[in-house]
Design an enzyme around this catalytic site. Structure first.
Site, PDB file in Angstrom:
ATOM      1  N   LEU A 189       0.771  -1.179  -0.047  1.00 60.83           N
ATOM      2  CA  LEU A 189       0.026   0.531   0.220  1.00 60.83           C
ATOM      3  C   LEU A 189       0.561   1.317  -0.159  1.00 60.83           C
ATOM      4  CD1 LEU A 189      -2.227  -2.323   2.780  1.00 60.83           C
ATOM      5  CD2 LEU A 189      -2.941  -0.810   0.112  1.00 60.83           C
ATOM      6  N   PRO A 190       0.094   2.496  -0.384  1.00 57.90           N
ATOM      7  CA  PRO A 190       1.208   3.707  -0.377  1.00 57.90           C
ATOM      8  C   PRO A 190       2.230   4.514   0.684  1.00 57.90           C
ATOM      9  CG  PRO A 190      -0.607   3.844  -1.637  1.00 57.90           C
ATOM     10  CD  PRO A 190      -1.212   2.435  -0.760  1.00 57.90           C
ATOM     11  N   ASN A 219      -2.875   4.172   4.950  1.00 57.32           N
ATOM     12  CA  ASN A 219      -3.660   3.158   4.249  1.00 57.32           C
ATOM     13  C   ASN A 219      -3.261   1.525   4.885  1.00 57.32           C
ATOM     14  OD1 ASN A 219      -1.454   5.131   1.702  1.00 57.32           O
ATOM     15  ND2 ASN A 219      -4.069   4.754   1.550  1.00 57.32           N
ATOM     16  N   THR A 236       6.422   0.829   2.407  1.00 54.84           N
ATOM     17  CA  THR A 236       7.699   1.808   3.240  1.00 54.84           C
ATOM     18  C   THR A 236       6.676   2.716   4.168  1.00 54.84           C
ATOM     19  OG1 THR A 236       8.990   1.431   1.192  1.00 54.84           O
ATOM     20  CG2 THR A 236       9.006   3.202   3.011  1.00 54.84           C
ATOM     21  N   LYS A 292      14.818   0.273   5.087  1.00 52.93           N
ATOM     22  CA  LYS A 292      14.711   1.057   3.540  1.00 52.93           C
ATOM     23  C   LYS A 292      14.700   2.479   3.827  1.00 52.93           C
ATOM     24  CE  LYS A 292      11.666   1.911   0.046  1.00 52.93           C
ATOM     25  NZ  LYS A 292      12.568   1.334  -1.054  1.00 52.93           N
ATOM     26  N   LYS A 346       7.581  11.462   1.320  1.00 56.65           N
ATOM     27  CA  LYS A 346       6.885  10.575   1.491  1.00 56.65           C
ATOM     28  C   LYS A 346       8.234  10.189   2.254  1.00 56.65           C
ATOM     29  CE  LYS A 346       6.516   6.808   1.158  1.00 56.65           C
ATOM     30  NZ  LYS A 346       5.492   5.658   0.662  1.00 56.65           N
TER      31      LYS A 346
HETATM   32  P1  NAD Z   1       0.421   2.705  -6.253  1.00 60.12           P
HETATM   33  O1  NAD Z   1       0.216   3.705  -5.581  1.00 60.12           O
HETATM   34  O2  NAD Z   1       0.684   2.731  -7.616  1.00 60.12           O
HETATM   35  O3  NAD Z   1       0.236   1.378  -5.242  1.00 60.12           O
HETATM   36  C1  NAD Z   1      -1.049   1.349  -4.354  1.00 60.12           C
HETATM   37  C2  NAD Z   1      -2.048   0.450  -4.196  1.00 60.12           C
HETATM   38  O4  NAD Z   1      -3.118   0.260  -3.404  1.00 60.12           O
HETATM   39  C3  NAD Z   1      -2.951   1.100  -4.935  1.00 60.12           C
HETATM   40  O5  NAD Z   1      -3.690  -0.087  -6.318  1.00 60.12           O
HETATM   41  C4  NAD Z   1      -4.175   1.475  -4.296  1.00 60.12           C
HETATM   42  O6  NAD Z   1      -5.654   1.796  -4.786  1.00 60.12           O
HETATM   43  C5  NAD Z   1      -4.122   0.253  -3.424  1.00 60.12           C
HETATM   44  N1  NAD Z   1      -4.981   1.053  -1.824  1.00 60.12           N
HETATM   45  C6  NAD Z   1      -4.435   2.161  -1.351  1.00 60.12           C
HETATM   46  N2  NAD Z   1      -5.250   2.258  -0.062  1.00 60.12           N
HETATM   47  C7  NAD Z   1      -5.765   0.586  -0.407  1.00 60.12           C
HETATM   48  C8  NAD Z   1      -7.134   0.135   0.700  1.00 60.12           C
HETATM   49  N3  NAD Z   1      -7.279   1.167   1.965  1.00 60.12           N
HETATM   50  N4  NAD Z   1      -7.589  -0.818   0.499  1.00 60.12           N
HETATM   51  C9  NAD Z   1      -6.824  -1.918  -0.207  1.00 60.12           C
HETATM   52  N5  NAD Z   1      -6.145  -1.507  -0.957  1.00 60.12           N
HETATM   53  C10 NAD Z   1      -5.695   0.515  -1.224  1.00 60.12           C
HETATM   54  O7  NAD Z   1       1.806   2.474  -5.233  1.00 60.12           O
HETATM   55  P2  NAD Z   1       3.412   0.967  -5.315  1.00 60.12           P
HETATM   56  O8  NAD Z   1       4.123   2.185  -6.107  1.00 60.12           O
HETATM   57  O9  NAD Z   1       2.900   0.224  -5.786  1.00 60.12           O
HETATM   58  O10 NAD Z   1       3.674   1.870  -3.972  1.00 60.12           O
HETATM   59  C11 NAD Z   1       3.522   1.004  -2.800  1.00 60.12           C
HETATM   60  C12 NAD Z   1       4.961   1.250  -1.563  1.00 60.12           C
HETATM   61  O11 NAD Z   1       5.919   0.252  -2.121  1.00 60.12           O
HETATM   62  C13 NAD Z   1       4.869   2.170  -1.073  1.00 60.12           C
HETATM   63  O12 NAD Z   1       4.958   2.100   0.205  1.00 60.12           O
HETATM   64  C14 NAD Z   1       5.768   2.663  -2.246  1.00 60.12           C
HETATM   65  O13 NAD Z   1       6.847   3.545  -1.012  1.00 60.12           O
HETATM   66  C15 NAD Z   1       6.872   1.431  -2.522  1.00 60.12           C
HETATM   67  N6  NAD Z   1       7.733   1.200  -2.912  1.00 60.12           N
HETATM   68  C16 NAD Z   1       7.495   1.442  -4.556  1.00 60.12           C
HETATM   69  C17 NAD Z   1       8.220   1.591  -5.066  1.00 60.12           C
HETATM   70  C18 NAD Z   1       8.285   2.172  -6.691  1.00 60.12           C
HETATM   71  O14 NAD Z   1       9.119   2.235  -7.490  1.00 60.12           O
HETATM   72  N7  NAD Z   1       6.763   2.365  -6.993  1.00 60.12           N
HETATM   73  C19 NAD Z   1       9.717   0.841  -5.134  1.00 60.12           C
HETATM   74  C20 NAD Z   1       9.993   0.342  -3.747  1.00 60.12           C
HETATM   75  C21 NAD Z   1       8.723   0.470  -2.931  1.00 60.12           C
END
Ligand code: NAD
Length: 299
Positions: free
Chosen positions: A66-67, A71, A97, A172, A247
């Protein structure tokens, strides 16, 4: 045959991660608040349910992606959260994260329901998530590590045990603070060199054979035209969003405040990424700090 695994949060990262679990033969039961996110997984044969509580009803191993902290709190402890209907003995792995203090709270709440919560944030972007090459940094009870590793190794090349719950997040957050500092340093250095008349490709080549070399200079160079296949070659689209970096730097600041640790460059990096979010860079890749610095200098 393998028993079903729950997956909540099918965004940029969660979607390819859940696909890799399916490739390894695990039936996936998933949920996401945004219906569009569930489309691909449903087509691949995953069962899509309405809420995290519904998922917890059926699966005793659940991964969440999740973001941010609010969440995660909602998905675990909210009115339709996992903990409302979690089975005793369940293993709950959060790869988002978030603030390590929130991971610790979730672990306490899970324990009250007879379940185990572990934090397992990842390093590596969407590319590594797709190819199953993520690095997982895992915190929680050591005796549960092998059970977590069984699932995480389907999605990652490295699964590292860090210590008690929250220490995965600590690792992280430290990594991303250094990444941000390194990226800004690379961007301002490249910009200075260009102003001094150096060809950016040549400057990058020299840095990468010298002591200034870092991941942002040799693998993810922020200057358009220096490398192919990176966000700077594609108008800073895709990759790791500036909002998410802001964030993570905010999380670093919180933990530094709580532990009375001076992190002056982390603090400045946080403010630079916050300014970028306020000035139209929010959804661009974090290497767009190069573009931001050029604008600041009144090109
Ligand atoms: P994203 O926003 O693309 O995906 C998050 C998903 O969670 C979305 O589909 C959203 O609809 C869903 N969501 C939010 N609240 C919800 C709830 N209450 N119930 C069910 N679903 C819910 O984010 P992401 O890029 O996939 O990143 C996710 C995590 O991974 C973050 O914490 C980010 O910091 C970390 N991260 C991301 C990357 C990257 O390159 N994108 C790399 C390493 C770590």
């Amino acid at each position: 045959s393998k028993t079903q695994v729950g997956f909540i949060g099918l965004g940029n990262m969660g979607n390819p991660m859940a696909k890799n679990l399916m490739k390894h033969g695990y039936p996936v039961i998933a949920s996401d608040v945004f219906p569009e996110s569930c489309k691909e997984l449903r087509e691949l044969g995953a069962q899509i349910l309405d809420s995290p509580a519904d998922v917890a009803d059926k699966a005793d191993r659940i991964v969440t992606m999740l973001p941010s902290s609010p969440n995660v709190i909602d998905v675990y402890t909210g009115p339709n959260g996992i903990l409302k209907r979690v089975k005793k003995g369940s293993l709950l792995i959060d790869s988002s994260t978030i603030d390590p203090a929130v991971s610790k709270e979730m672990a306490v709440a899970a324990e009250k329901r007879g379940a185990v919560f572990m934090d397992a944030p990842v390093s590596g972007g969407v590319g590594a998530a797709t190819s199953g090459k993520l690095t997982f940094m895992v915190g929680g009870p050591e005796e549960e590590f092998n059970a977590a590793k069984e699932l995480l190794s389907c999605m990652g090349a490295n699964v590292v045990y860090c210590g008690q719950v929250g220490t995965g997040q600590a690792a992280k957050i430290c990594n991303n603070m250094l990444l941000a500092i390194g990226m800004i340093g690379t961007a301002e250095t490249m910009n200075l060199g260009i102003r001094l008349g150096l060809d950016p490709k040549l400057l990058a080549k020299i840095l990468n054979m010298s002591s200034g070399r870092c991941w942002s200079s040799d693998t993810y160079n922020p200057v358009p035209g220096v490398m192919e296949g990176v966000p700077s070659a594609n108008n800073y689209q895709g990759g790791f969003g500036t909002t998410l970096m802001a964030k993570d730097l905010g999380l670093a600041q919180n933990t530094a405040t709580n532990t009375k640790t001076p992190v002056p460059l982390g603090s400045l990096a946080h403010q630079i990424y916050r300014m970028m979010c306020a000035r139209g860079y929010a959804s661009k890749d974090f290497s767009s700090v190069f573009q931001f610095l050029r604008e600041e200098e009144g090109q």
